[in-house]
Design a protein around this motif. Structure first.
Motif, PDB file in Angstrom:
ATOM      1  N   GLY A 202     -40.597  27.257  82.691  1.00  0.00           N
ATOM      2  CA  GLY A 202     -40.083  25.939  83.018  1.00  0.00           C
ATOM      3  C   GLY A 202     -41.209  25.028  83.443  1.00  0.00           C
ATOM      4  O   GLY A 202     -42.381  25.398  83.412  1.00  0.00           O
ATOM      5  N   THR A 203     -40.863  23.814  83.826  1.00  0.00           N
ATOM      6  CA  THR A 203     -41.867  22.853  84.278  1.00  0.00           C
ATOM      7  C   THR A 203     -42.127  23.026  85.765  1.00  0.00           C
ATOM      8  O   THR A 203     -41.447  23.788  86.451  1.00  0.00           O
ATOM      9  N   VAL A 204     -43.102  22.277  86.270  1.00  0.00           N
ATOM     10  CA  VAL A 204     -43.424  22.343  87.696  1.00  0.00           C
ATOM     11  C   VAL A 204     -42.231  21.914  88.538  1.00  0.00           C
ATOM     12  O   VAL A 204     -41.947  22.477  89.592  1.00  0.00           O
ATOM     13  N   SER A 205     -41.478  20.918  88.069  1.00  0.00           N
ATOM     14  CA  SER A 205     -40.376  20.369  88.861  1.00  0.00           C
ATOM     15  C   SER A 205     -39.008  20.938  88.508  1.00  0.00           C
ATOM     16  O   SER A 205     -38.046  20.735  89.246  1.00  0.00           O
ATOM     17  N   GLN A 206     -38.908  21.642  87.365  1.00  0.00           N
ATOM     18  CA  GLN A 206     -37.588  22.104  86.917  1.00  0.00           C
ATOM     19  C   GLN A 206     -37.647  23.560  86.475  1.00  0.00           C
ATOM     20  O   GLN A 206     -38.364  23.914  85.543  1.00  0.00           O
ATOM     21  N   MET A 207     -36.884  24.419  87.158  1.00  0.00           N
ATOM     22  CA  MET A 207     -36.810  25.822  86.767  1.00  0.00           C
ATOM     23  C   MET A 207     -35.990  25.970  85.493  1.00  0.00           C
ATOM     24  O   MET A 207     -34.989  25.280  85.313  1.00  0.00           O
ATOM     25  N   ALA A 208     -36.401  26.859  84.620  1.00  0.00           N
ATOM     26  CA  ALA A 208     -35.604  27.180  83.440  1.00  0.00           C
ATOM     27  C   ALA A 208     -34.542  28.211  83.820  1.00  0.00           C
ATOM     28  O   ALA A 208     -34.796  29.099  84.627  1.00  0.00           O
ATOM     29  N   THR A 209     -33.348  28.081  83.267  1.00  0.00           N
ATOM     30  CA  THR A 209     -32.272  29.010  83.589  1.00  0.00           C
ATOM     31  C   THR A 209     -31.613  29.517  82.315  1.00  0.00           C
ATOM     32  O   THR A 209     -31.565  28.818  81.306  1.00  0.00           O
ATOM     33  N   VAL A 210     -31.132  30.739  82.367  1.00  0.00           N
ATOM     34  CA  VAL A 210     -30.342  31.284  81.265  1.00  0.00           C
ATOM     35  C   VAL A 210     -29.065  31.853  81.856  1.00  0.00           C
ATOM     36  O   VAL A 210     -29.099  32.601  82.826  1.00  0.00           O
ATOM     37  N   SER A 211     -27.933  31.453  81.316  1.00  0.00           N
ATOM     38  CA  SER A 211     -26.652  31.919  81.816  1.00  0.00           C
ATOM     39  C   SER A 211     -26.254  33.200  81.103  1.00  0.00           C
ATOM     40  O   SER A 211     -26.160  33.238  79.880  1.00  0.00           O
ATOM     41  N   LEU A 212     -26.031  34.229  81.867  1.00  0.00           N
ATOM     42  CA  LEU A 212     -25.643  35.524  81.337  1.00  0.00           C
ATOM     43  C   LEU A 212     -24.129  35.636  81.426  1.00  0.00           C
ATOM     44  O   LEU A 212     -23.571  35.679  82.513  1.00  0.00           O
ATOM     45  N   VAL A 213     -23.452  35.622  80.290  1.00  0.00           N
ATOM     46  CA  VAL A 213     -21.981  35.601  80.285  1.00  0.00           C
ATOM     47  C   VAL A 213     -21.422  36.802  79.533  1.00  0.00           C
ATOM     48  O   VAL A 213     -22.096  37.398  78.689  1.00  0.00           O
ATOM     49  N   ARG A 214     -20.184  37.128  79.823  1.00  0.00           N
ATOM     50  CA  ARG A 214     -19.526  38.228  79.120  1.00  0.00           C
ATOM     51  C   ARG A 214     -19.395  37.883  77.639  1.00  0.00           C
ATOM     52  O   ARG A 214     -19.051  36.763  77.285  1.00  0.00           O
ATOM     53  N   VAL A 215     -19.625  38.893  76.813  1.00  0.00           N
ATOM     54  CA  VAL A 215     -19.536  38.687  75.371  1.00  0.00           C
ATOM     55  C   VAL A 215     -18.082  38.658  74.918  1.00  0.00           C
ATOM     56  O   VAL A 215     -17.751  38.032  73.917  1.00  0.00           O
ATOM     57  N   VAL A 216     -17.196  39.320  75.652  1.00  0.00           N
ATOM     58  CA  VAL A 216     -15.792  39.451  75.245  1.00  0.00           C
ATOM     59  C   VAL A 216     -14.894  38.509  76.042  1.00  0.00           C
ATOM     60  O   VAL A 216     -15.324  37.894  77.015  1.00  0.00           O
ATOM     61  N   SER A 217     -13.636  38.421  75.600  1.00  0.00           N
ATOM     62  CA  SER A 217     -12.614  37.649  76.317  1.00  0.00           C
ATOM     63  C   SER A 217     -11.437  38.551  76.658  1.00  0.00           C
ATOM     64  O   SER A 217     -11.404  39.723  76.262  1.00  0.00           O
ATOM     65  N   LYS A 218     -10.470  38.000  77.393  1.00  0.00           N
ATOM     66  CA  LYS A 218      -9.387  38.821  77.948  1.00  0.00           C
ATOM     67  C   LYS A 218      -8.027  38.183  77.687  1.00  0.00           C
ATOM     68  O   LYS A 218      -7.858  36.974  77.836  1.00  0.00           O
ATOM     69  N   LEU A 219      -7.060  39.024  77.302  1.00  0.00           N
ATOM     70  CA  LEU A 219      -5.685  38.590  77.040  1.00  0.00           C
ATOM     71  C   LEU A 219      -4.733  39.426  77.893  1.00  0.00           C
ATOM     72  O   LEU A 219      -4.858  40.647  77.951  1.00  0.00           O
ATOM     73  N   ARG A 220      -3.773  38.748  78.552  1.00  0.00           N
ATOM     74  CA  ARG A 220      -2.766  39.452  79.363  1.00  0.00           C
ATOM     75  C   ARG A 220      -1.391  38.860  79.109  1.00  0.00           C
ATOM     76  O   ARG A 220      -1.255  37.674  78.790  1.00  0.00           O
ATOM     77  N   PHE A 221      -0.359  39.703  79.277  1.00  0.00           N
ATOM     78  CA  PHE A 221       1.031  39.275  79.174  1.00  0.00           C
ATOM     79  C   PHE A 221       1.738  39.568  80.492  1.00  0.00           C
ATOM     80  O   PHE A 221       1.499  40.603  81.120  1.00  0.00           O
ATOM     81  N   ALA A 222       2.620  38.642  80.880  1.00  0.00           N
ATOM     82  CA  ALA A 222       3.446  38.852  82.068  1.00  0.00           C
ATOM     83  C   ALA A 222       4.881  38.441  81.741  1.00  0.00           C
ATOM     84  O   ALA A 222       5.107  37.444  81.040  1.00  0.00           O
ATOM     85  N   PHE A 223       5.851  39.217  82.228  1.00  0.00           N
ATOM     86  CA  PHE A 223       7.265  38.982  81.924  1.00  0.00           C
ATOM     87  C   PHE A 223       8.097  39.021  83.198  1.00  0.00           C
ATOM     88  O   PHE A 223       7.785  39.765  84.142  1.00  0.00           O
ATOM     89  N   ALA A 224       9.181  38.219  83.204  1.00  0.00           N
ATOM     90  CA  ALA A 224      10.108  38.221  84.335  1.00  0.00           C
ATOM     91  C   ALA A 224      11.528  37.965  83.834  1.00  0.00           C
ATOM     92  O   ALA A 224      11.745  37.145  82.931  1.00  0.00           O
ATOM     93  N   ASN A 225      12.494  38.664  84.419  1.00  0.00           N
ATOM     94  CA  ASN A 225      13.913  38.420  84.182  1.00  0.00           C
ATOM     95  C   ASN A 225      14.514  37.885  85.471  1.00  0.00           C
ATOM     96  O   ASN A 225      13.919  37.992  86.542  1.00  0.00           O
ATOM     97  N   THR A 226      15.685  37.289  85.372  1.00  0.00           N
ATOM     98  CA  THR A 226      16.332  36.705  86.544  1.00  0.00           C
ATOM     99  C   THR A 226      17.309  37.703  87.147  1.00  0.00           C
ATOM    100  O   THR A 226      18.025  38.409  86.420  1.00  0.00           O
ATOM    101  N   ASP A 227      17.337  37.767  88.474  1.00  0.00           N
ATOM    102  CA  ASP A 227      18.294  38.634  89.164  1.00  0.00           C
ATOM    103  C   ASP A 227      19.708  38.374  88.652  1.00  0.00           C
ATOM    104  O   ASP A 227      20.144  37.216  88.544  1.00  0.00           O
ATOM    105  N   GLY A 228      20.421  39.446  88.317  1.00  0.00           N
ATOM    106  CA  GLY A 228      21.808  39.317  87.893  1.00  0.00           C
ATOM    107  C   GLY A 228      22.002  39.058  86.419  1.00  0.00           C
ATOM    108  O   GLY A 228      23.133  39.114  85.922  1.00  0.00           O
ATOM    109  N   ALA A 229      20.917  38.770  85.677  1.00  0.00           N
ATOM    110  CA  ALA A 229      21.028  38.507  84.239  1.00  0.00           C
ATOM    111  C   ALA A 229      21.121  39.828  83.478  1.00  0.00           C
ATOM    112  O   ALA A 229      20.861  40.905  84.020  1.00  0.00           O
ATOM    113  N   ASN A 230      21.512  39.743  82.201  1.00  0.00           N
ATOM    114  CA  ASN A 230      21.530  40.932  81.361  1.00  0.00           C
ATOM    115  C   ASN A 230      20.135  41.565  81.302  1.00  0.00           C
ATOM    116  O   ASN A 230      19.121  40.874  81.426  1.00  0.00           O
ATOM    117  N   THR A 231      20.094  42.855  81.096  1.00  0.00           N
ATOM    118  CA  THR A 231      18.819  43.566  81.018  1.00  0.00           C
ATOM    119  C   THR A 231      17.973  42.996  79.885  1.00  0.00           C
ATOM    120  O   THR A 231      18.451  42.724  78.789  1.00  0.00           O
TER     121      THR A 231
END
Length: 383
Positions: A202-231
Motif C-alpha cells: 500500500g501507500t504511505v498514507s493508505q494500507m492495502a486490504t483484502v477481504s477474505l470471504v466465504r466461497v459458499v452461500s447458505k439456504l434455510r427453510f422454516a415452517f410454522a402451523n397455527t394452533d388448532g389448525a389441521n395438521t
C-alpha cells in the motif's frame, strides 16, 4: 599487549550481547512466521508484514439491508495460506502458512504475520498480487495447495463438483466441514512501500486490504402451523434445474461456471409429518426489521427448520417447490428469489412458509443477506 580497561570490557560485552539478541530476534521472527514460510533460499532478514483481522464476521439481505452473524463454526479459520507474487512476472515473492491460527479466532483486534522476502525484492519493491485462502482442503473443496503453487494455478482453481453442490441428497452439505468453510480473497497490482527490514503493501498514507470471504452461500427453510389448525406436513422440497453451478472458482473475479445442475434437486431427506404449531405464525415474518433482529427471531423460535444447506454461489435466481399437505389434501407452493445474483458467494437466504388456515401455505421468501459487512469481514491489512 596492553591492559583493557574494565569499562571497555563491559561495553564490549554489551555490544556482543545486543548483537546476539538482535540475531536471535530476527531468526525467531522468520521461524515463527511459518513452518513453510520462507521465500526460498532460507530465512531472510527483510519481512513483509501482513495484519489479519479476526474472522468473526457476519452475512447481507439483498445487498444493502443489513448483516447477520454467522452460526457456530461458519467463521472459524483453521488454516490460513497467503501467497505474494510479482504482478508483472508472476514470480513468487513469499508464502505463509498457519495451520493453527488460534489467535485469529479469538481476538477482535487482528494478528500480525510476517513473510520473509529476498534482499533483491526489498531493494526493487515491484508491484505485487496477494492471494489469501482459508480452510481450503481436499475434504471441503477437492483442492490442496502449497508454497510451490503458482499464481495461475490459484487463479484458475475450482471447487469440485462433489462439494457444496446438488448431486444428490446424500451429498448435500448441511454442516460445516471438519476443515471449515473455504474462504478466499485477493489483491492485485499493489505498491510495496517501506524499507528493510520491514515492508508493507500500500501507500504511505493508505494500507492495502483484502477481504477474505466465504466461497459458499447458505439456504434455510422454516415452517410454522397455527394452533388448532389441521395438521400440516412437508412431503418434499425441490430446487429447480439450472440454478447451482457444477463448479465454482475459489477466486471469483466475476467468473461463473457455464454448467449448472441439469435436473430438479431434492432438498428434504425425509418428510416432516407434522409442522410445529405456534399461536401466531405472522410474528416470524420478515418485515424490514434490522437484519440481526430477524435472524435472532428465527434462530430462537420453536419452528420446524430444515437446513442449513451450504451451496456454491450462483448468478441465477434460485427457485423451487414445496410439496405439502394440509390434513390429507396434497398441495404445492412455489418459492423464488427476488432477483438473479441474490445468491452470490457469502449470502444467506431464509425461506419462511406458514399456514394460518384456509388450506394454503403462505410464503415469505425475500430474506437474502450478505454474510459479511466491513465491520465483520475477514480482512487482511498490510502495514
Amino acid at each position: 599487549m596492553g591492559t583493557v580497561h574494565p569499562d571497555k570490557c563491559e561495553v564490549m560485552k554489551m555490544k556482543i550481547y545486543r548483537y546476539w539478541v538482535l540475531a536471535l530476534s530476527c531468526w525467531l521472527l522468520a521461524a515463527c512466521s511459518s513452518s513453510d514460510g520462507t521465500a526460498g533460499g532460507g530465512p531472510q532478514n527483510t519481512m513483509l508484514s501482513i495484519y489479519v483481522y479476526s474472522p468473526e464476521h457476519p452475512m447481507v439481505i439483498r445487498g444493502t439491508e443489513g448483516n447477520v452473524n454467522p452460526l457456530t463454526g461458519e467463521s472459524a479459520v483453521n488454516k490460513l495460506q497467503i501467497w505474494v507474487f510479482e504482478s508483472g512476472t508472476g514470480n513468487a515473492v513469499g508464502y505463509l502458512e498457519i495451520t493453527e491460527p488460534s489467535s485469529l479466532n479469538t481476538t477482535v483486534d487482528g494478528v500480525s504475520y510476517q513473510i520473509p522476502v529476498s534482499d533483491e525484492f526489498a531493494q526493487h519493491k515491484p508491484a505485487v498480487d496477494v492471494i489469501v485462502l482459508a480452510n481450503v482442503a481436499s475434504d471441503n473443496s477437492g483442492c490442496s495447495f502449497s508454497r510451490s503453487s503458482t499464481r495461475e494455478e490459484l487463479l484458475n482453481a475450482k471447487i469440485g463438483e462433489g462439494y457444496f453442490g446438488l448431486s444428490g441428497l446424500s451429498t448435500l452439505t448441511t454442516s460445516v466441514p471438519a476443515s471449515g468453510l473455504p474462504m478466499s480473497g485477493m489483491l492485485k497490482n499493489q505498491t510495496v512501500t517501506g524499507d528493510a527490514p520491514v515492508l508493507r503493501i500500500g501507500t504511505v498514507s493508505q494500507m492495502a486490504t483484502v477481504s477474505l470471504v466465504r466461497v459458499v452461500s447458505k439456504l434455510r427453510f422454516a415452517f410454522a402451523n397455527t394452533d388448532g389448525a389441521n395438521t400440516m406436513s412437508i412431503q418434499r422440497i425441490t430446487l429447480a434445474a439450472n440454478t447451482i453451478p457444477k463448479e465454482e472458482y475459489l477466486l471469483s473475479q466475476g467468473r461463473m461456471s457455464s454448467e449448472y445442475n441439469t435436473g430438479t434437486a431434492e432438498m428434504l431427506p425425509t418428510p416432516v409429518t407434522a409442522v410445529l404449531t405456534v399461536t401466531d405464525p405472522t410474528v416470524y415474518l420478515y418485515t424490514n426489521q434490522e437484519s440481526q433482529v430477524y435472524e435472532n427471531l428465527i434462530n430462537n423460535a420453536e419452528l420446524t427448520k430444515i437446513g442449513p444447506f451450504y451451496l456454491r454461489e450462483s448468478d441465477k435466481r434460485l427457485e423451487g417447490k414445496i410439496y405439502y399437505k394440509i390434513g390429507d389434501e396434497a398441495k404445492e407452493a412455489d418459492f423464488q428469489m427476488a432477483a438473479a445474483g441474490d445468491f452470490l458467494r457469502n449470502h444467506t437466504w431464509i425461506v419462511y412458509a406458514y399456514h394460518v388456515g384456509g388450506g394454503f401455505l403462505q410464503l415469505n421468501t425475500l430474506y437474502v443477506k450478505d454474510w459479511t459487512n466491513l465491520a465483520k469481514e475477514h480482512a487482511v491489512y498490510n502495514w
